[in-house]
Motif scaffolding. Structure first.
Motif, PDB file in Angstrom:
ATOM      1  N   PHE A 154       6.118  -0.236  15.982  1.00 40.50           N
ATOM      2  CA  PHE A 154       6.126   0.468  14.668  1.00 40.50           C
ATOM      3  C   PHE A 154       5.154   1.387  14.846  1.00 40.50           C
ATOM      4  O   PHE A 154       5.295   2.786  14.530  1.00 40.50           O
ATOM      5  CB  PHE A 154       6.037  -0.412  13.636  1.00 40.50           C
ATOM      6  N   LEU A 155       3.829   1.094  15.136  1.00 40.37           N
ATOM      7  CA  LEU A 155       2.584   2.055  15.162  1.00 40.37           C
ATOM      8  C   LEU A 155       3.012   3.078  16.363  1.00 40.37           C
ATOM      9  O   LEU A 155       2.562   4.248  16.266  1.00 40.37           O
ATOM     10  CB  LEU A 155       1.436   1.259  15.479  1.00 40.37           C
ATOM     11  N   ALA A 156       3.567   2.590  17.387  1.00 40.34           N
ATOM     12  CA  ALA A 156       3.829   3.641  18.730  1.00 40.34           C
ATOM     13  C   ALA A 156       4.706   4.715  18.007  1.00 40.34           C
ATOM     14  O   ALA A 156       4.503   5.823  18.447  1.00 40.34           O
ATOM     15  CB  ALA A 156       4.527   2.794  19.803  1.00 40.34           C
ATOM     16  N   VAL A 157       5.913   4.366  17.318  1.00 38.08           N
ATOM     17  CA  VAL A 157       6.778   5.299  16.708  1.00 38.08           C
ATOM     18  C   VAL A 157       6.104   6.521  15.799  1.00 38.08           C
ATOM     19  O   VAL A 157       6.339   7.461  15.771  1.00 38.08           O
ATOM     20  CB  VAL A 157       7.852   4.595  16.303  1.00 38.08           C
ATOM     21  N   VAL A 158       5.345   5.541  15.030  1.00 34.25           N
ATOM     22  CA  VAL A 158       4.644   6.764  13.918  1.00 34.25           C
ATOM     23  C   VAL A 158       3.550   7.593  14.598  1.00 34.25           C
ATOM     24  O   VAL A 158       3.678   8.792  14.266  1.00 34.25           O
ATOM     25  CB  VAL A 158       3.684   5.684  12.999  1.00 34.25           C
ATOM     26  N   GLY A 159       2.975   6.974  15.840  1.00 29.54           N
ATOM     27  CA  GLY A 159       2.150   7.901  16.701  1.00 29.54           C
ATOM     28  C   GLY A 159       2.833   9.009  17.104  1.00 29.54           C
ATOM     29  O   GLY A 159       2.545  10.161  17.471  1.00 29.54           O
ATOM     30  N   LEU A 160       4.104   8.516  17.687  1.00 21.99           N
ATOM     31  CA  LEU A 160       5.013   9.456  18.410  1.00 21.99           C
ATOM     32  C   LEU A 160       5.337  10.607  17.409  1.00 21.99           C
ATOM     33  O   LEU A 160       5.565  11.976  17.729  1.00 21.99           O
ATOM     34  CB  LEU A 160       6.235   8.764  19.156  1.00 21.99           C
ATOM     35  N   ILE A 161       5.551  10.423  16.154  1.00 19.14           N
ATOM     36  CA  ILE A 161       6.053  11.237  15.146  1.00 19.14           C
ATOM     37  C   ILE A 161       4.874  12.362  14.783  1.00 19.14           C
ATOM     38  O   ILE A 161       5.062  13.409  14.631  1.00 19.14           O
ATOM     39  CB  ILE A 161       6.578  10.637  13.866  1.00 19.14           C
ATOM     40  N   THR A 170      11.437 -14.806  23.806  1.00 17.18           N
ATOM     41  CA  THR A 170      10.762 -16.101  24.341  1.00 17.18           C
ATOM     42  C   THR A 170       9.227 -16.159  24.130  1.00 17.18           C
ATOM     43  O   THR A 170       8.574 -17.117  24.187  1.00 17.18           O
ATOM     44  CB  THR A 170      10.779 -15.641  25.840  1.00 17.18           C
ATOM     45  N   LEU A 171       8.894 -15.273  23.111  1.00 19.49           N
ATOM     46  CA  LEU A 171       7.407 -15.275  22.693  1.00 19.49           C
ATOM     47  C   LEU A 171       7.141 -16.164  21.269  1.00 19.49           C
ATOM     48  O   LEU A 171       8.297 -16.462  20.810  1.00 19.49           O
ATOM     49  CB  LEU A 171       7.075 -13.808  22.443  1.00 19.49           C
ATOM     50  N   ASN A 172       5.847 -16.524  21.356  1.00 20.65           N
ATOM     51  CA  ASN A 172       5.700 -17.341  20.033  1.00 20.65           C
ATOM     52  C   ASN A 172       6.033 -16.231  18.906  1.00 20.65           C
ATOM     53  O   ASN A 172       5.708 -15.209  18.819  1.00 20.65           O
ATOM     54  CB  ASN A 172       4.187 -17.432  20.100  1.00 20.65           C
ATOM     55  N   ILE A 222       5.518 -10.873  16.028  1.00 23.44           N
ATOM     56  CA  ILE A 222       5.254 -10.006  14.836  1.00 23.44           C
ATOM     57  C   ILE A 222       4.056  -8.959  15.546  1.00 23.44           C
ATOM     58  O   ILE A 222       4.285  -7.466  15.297  1.00 23.44           O
ATOM     59  CB  ILE A 222       4.364 -10.832  13.750  1.00 23.44           C
ATOM     60  N   VAL A 223       3.024  -9.196  16.587  1.00 25.88           N
ATOM     61  CA  VAL A 223       2.294  -8.460  17.058  1.00 25.88           C
ATOM     62  C   VAL A 223       3.067  -7.185  17.817  1.00 25.88           C
ATOM     63  O   VAL A 223       2.581  -6.010  17.660  1.00 25.88           O
ATOM     64  CB  VAL A 223       1.241  -8.996  17.891  1.00 25.88           C
TER      65      VAL A 223
END
Length: 379
Positions: A26-33, A12-14, A19-20
């Motif tokens: 993606f950054l959250a997954v990298v941070g978790l790793i 439903t988002l723009n 993309i944001v």
């Protein structure tokens, strides 16, 4: 919020906001790793507290995202053990029981809330009336065992647990043994294992189309009935033919579980020492004698695991029966009848069916646990 709801919300988002959000994930997954690799193993009290906090926050996030206490309990258990050993390594010591209990407390709490408490509630409910307001003793069980259709449900379940595990294991063992070390072995295994990638509901829909029967003059859409008509026969309603419909449902379960049995037993067969097979061959034994006297004893632990696992699955089978017949034409089983009674607002009878199913499953679970304990003692 479940994953499906998240994707619905994302749609439903723009597009720019999508993309944001995706980049942020993606950054959250990298941070978790990076957290697991760099921060979690560090020494110091502050990092011990960070690890303890992660044991609570992690399962909570899993529960919010997945919407299931079971996945949250599994996540809590895995994180608890992982962070306990990381904490043990970071301190350079042997760890302590207090620490272990501390790290595993979230998992134990989730299991207590999501498994132990509902089990106790179900046992109590089995002796209550449909509204759960009045104690009726064994009336629910008397009703189950005095109604012919309910006895048939229990008999069907027993047929499932007698036929499905044995046939699946024999088929998987035969396939694993005969294609062992043959040319193209991995491709043959893929073909048999593919049904394991399909859900029970998906497999049921596929086989329901396979079994579909229509009047001969209309034309068949079910593959099996089309073959029957090609050979001059009359369309046969597989799912309405009592009592054979139960066996036709079991075929679907066997089709799925044979791949599981084949993979486990194939790995076990490869672990049988080649020296034993060579010694048996030098003694003048034929292929069948080597299989019975060398291979089967060598893979006995794997056979027990496969048989007990498939037995438990066949006792709890629900998806196949519900999707293909919904229990019609005397094809119902305990799990399906438990659901049917619950939908009919008969909570007491539903709980009684659940308790019978629990009693039937427990001997298999206990036997499996005893066998695994014996294997550990031998090793």
């Amino acid at each position: 919020m479940t994953i499906q709801n998240f994707f619905r919300w994302l749609a439903t988002l723009n597009p720019w906001l999508e993309i944001v959000v995706i980049v942020a994930l993606f950054l959250a997954v990298v941070g978790l790793i990076l957290f697991f690799i760099e921060i979690a193993p560090r020494e110091g009290k502050i990092y011990t507290w960070i690890r303890l906090a992660a044991c609570v926050v992690g399962p909570a996030l899993v529960f919010i995202i997945m919407g299931s206490w079971l996945e949250a309990a599994i996540a809590a258990g895995v994180l608890g053990l992982l962070f306990f050993f990381l904490d043990k390594r970071a301190k350079g010591g042997a760890g302590s029981m207090f620490q272990l209990i501390g790290f595993l407390t979230p998992a134990l709490a989730l299991l207590a809330v999501g498994l132990v408490v509902p089990t106790i509630q179900t046992i109590v409910q089995a002796f209550m009336n449909s509204r759960g307001t009045e104690f009726v003793g064994a009336d629910n069980f008397i009703w189950i065992f005095t109604q012919p259709q309910n006895v048939r449900v229990i008999v069907n379940t027993i047929i499932w647990v007698l036929v499905a595990p044995i046939v699946s294991t024999i088929a998987g063992l035969a396939y694993a043994y005969f294609i062992d070390k043959t040319r193209g072995e991995k491709y043959y295994k893929i073909l048999v294992f593919m049904p394991m990638a399909i859900s029970f509901v998906g497999a049921s829909i596929i086989w329901r189309f396979m079994y579909t029967a229509r009047p001969e003059e209309i034309g068949q859409i079910g593959f099996l009935n089309q073959v029957i008509v090609w050979f001059g026969g009359q369309p046969y309603n597989f799912l309405a033919d009592d009592p054979w419909n139960t066996l036709w449902l079991i075929v679907v379960f066997i089709w799925i579980q044979t791949g599981f049995a084949m993979v486990v037993l194939s790995a076990a067969i490869k672990g049988v020492p080649a020296e034993q097979l060579e010694a048996a061959e030098l003694d003048g034994t034929n292929a069948w004698q080597r299989f019975i006297n060398v291979v089967v004893p060598g893979i006995r632990p794997a056979l027990i695991v496969v048989l007990t696992t498939i037995s438990i699955g066949s006792l709890k089978v629900f998806d196949i029966v519900r999707t293909m017949t919904a229990g019609a034409n005397n094809s119902s089983v305990l799990a399906n009848e438990m659901y049917t009674q619950f939908r009919s607002f008969e909570a007491g009878r539903s709980a009684a069916f659940a308790l019978i199913l629990f009693v039937l499953v427990m001997p298999i679970v206990i036997y499996n646990a005893v066998q695994l304990k014996k294997q550990r003692e031998i090793r």
